[in-house]
Motif scaffolding. Sequence first.
Motif, PDB file in Angstrom:
ATOM      1  N   LYS A  19       1.841   6.620  -0.586  1.00  0.00           N
ATOM      2  CA  LYS A  19       2.221   5.278  -0.143  1.00  0.00           C
ATOM      3  C   LYS A  19       3.213   5.453   1.013  1.00  0.00           C
ATOM      4  CE  LYS A  19       3.603   0.912  -0.122  1.00  0.00           C
ATOM      5  NZ  LYS A  19       4.722   1.056   0.864  1.00  0.00           N
ATOM      6  N   GLU A  25       2.584  -3.651   0.782  1.00  0.00           N
ATOM      7  CA  GLU A  25       2.135  -3.899  -0.593  1.00  0.00           C
ATOM      8  C   GLU A  25       1.593  -5.317  -0.741  1.00  0.00           C
ATOM      9  OE1 GLU A  25       4.546  -2.674  -3.832  1.00  0.00           O
ATOM     10  OE2 GLU A  25       5.500  -1.039  -2.703  1.00  0.00           O
ATOM     11  N   TYR A  28      -2.043  -5.596   1.165  1.00  0.00           N
ATOM     12  CA  TYR A  28      -3.148  -4.888   0.505  1.00  0.00           C
ATOM     13  C   TYR A  28      -3.155  -5.075  -1.018  1.00  0.00           C
ATOM     14  CZ  TYR A  28      -3.553  -2.791   5.095  1.00  0.00           C
ATOM     15  OH  TYR A  28      -3.705  -2.613   6.453  1.00  0.00           O
ATOM     16  N   LEU A  30      -1.063  -4.330  -3.667  1.00  0.00           N
ATOM     17  CA  LEU A  30      -0.840  -3.172  -4.527  1.00  0.00           C
ATOM     18  C   LEU A  30      -0.263  -3.639  -5.859  1.00  0.00           C
ATOM     19  CD1 LEU A  30      -1.284  -1.771  -1.800  1.00  0.00           C
ATOM     20  CD2 LEU A  30       0.521  -0.166  -2.413  1.00  0.00           C
ATOM     21  N   LYS A  53       0.733   3.052  -7.678  1.00  0.00           N
ATOM     22  CA  LYS A  53       0.224   1.684  -7.675  1.00  0.00           C
ATOM     23  C   LYS A  53      -1.254   1.683  -7.304  1.00  0.00           C
ATOM     24  CE  LYS A  53       4.576  -0.739  -6.987  1.00  0.00           C
ATOM     25  NZ  LYS A  53       5.313  -1.789  -6.234  1.00  0.00           N
ATOM     26  N   SER A  54      -1.910   0.586  -7.586  1.00  0.00           N
ATOM     27  CA  SER A  54      -3.363   0.524  -7.440  1.00  0.00           C
ATOM     28  C   SER A  54      -3.811  -0.651  -6.578  1.00  0.00           C
ATOM     29  CB  SER A  54      -3.997   0.427  -8.833  1.00  0.00           C
ATOM     30  OG  SER A  54      -5.379   0.213  -8.752  1.00  0.00           O
ATOM     31  N   ALA A  55      -4.915  -0.439  -5.872  1.00  0.00           N
ATOM     32  CA  ALA A  55      -5.546  -1.505  -5.078  1.00  0.00           C
ATOM     33  C   ALA A  55      -7.033  -1.173  -4.972  1.00  0.00           C
ATOM     34  CB  ALA A  55      -4.914  -1.603  -3.695  1.00  0.00           C
ATOM     35  N   TYR A  65      -5.499   4.605  -5.327  1.00  0.00           N
ATOM     36  CA  TYR A  65      -4.186   4.788  -5.942  1.00  0.00           C
ATOM     37  C   TYR A  65      -3.207   5.265  -4.874  1.00  0.00           C
ATOM     38  CZ  TYR A  65      -6.858   4.656 -10.289  1.00  0.00           C
ATOM     39  OH  TYR A  65      -7.692   4.279 -11.309  1.00  0.00           O
ATOM     40  N   PHE A  66      -2.004   4.681  -4.892  1.00  0.00           N
ATOM     41  CA  PHE A  66      -0.971   5.033  -3.928  1.00  0.00           C
ATOM     42  C   PHE A  66       0.193   5.695  -4.654  1.00  0.00           C
ATOM     43  CE2 PHE A  66      -3.361   1.640  -1.983  1.00  0.00           C
ATOM     44  CZ  PHE A  66      -3.408   1.981  -0.644  1.00  0.00           C
TER      45      PHE A  66
END
Length: 217
Positions: A19, A25, A28, A30, A53-55, A65-66
């Motif tokens: 990230k 965040e 996108y 997150l 974190k996820s997006a 995943y970040f």
Amino acid sequence: MSSIYHEDPDIDIRLLMPKYGYISERKYILREVIRLKDIKATYGGKENLVNIKSAFIPNTRVQVYFMIENDLFKPLPELIYKSKNGRPFKDNDEKFTYFSYIAIRTLKNLYWKPDFIFCNDWQTAMAPKMLKDLFLDDEFYEGMKTIYFIHSINGMRSYSKTSLEASGMKIESKNVVLAKKTPVKLTKKQPLSSKTTATKKEEKKIVKKTVAIKPKK
């Protein structure tokens, strides 16, 4: 690959990347994932808390995943690997050795076991060796394989012995290049890549379930 297979219900592709500070965040979307919050990971003899974190890639099923590591990745400019004067950051090896280690380490927390880990360029060059040296004895990682893609050959591909040993890998002195590096010359006898191509059926079999470690923007 994700653009080709993202709608195939039989193929589960997920991406992991740092990230960087300039990634919004809010833009996108997150999201925090409970099982990926405050993960304890020992690295360099110290216990670290890792947060991920996820997006999703828009209009796809591909989850991204970040990995959040403010000390290493948040301050980076959009050039990512070098400063505005063109000089590579001295701690690139430290950043991406740590990233590769965490990428493999946190698969357990995802409760997700990929068949293949796709590693992109010098940033994740150590991931295959890490998997072999540090993780394959664990039943969870048994049978996992790595596929490594070379995108560039440049001066940023060097890793210090210190950064590699921090992950727990055993690095023999004969494997550490201390001399000044010379450019790699490719000849007809040293092709950059094989001309062999897989059929569509073979490609589908290869990417049945994969995770791509992708540090780039």
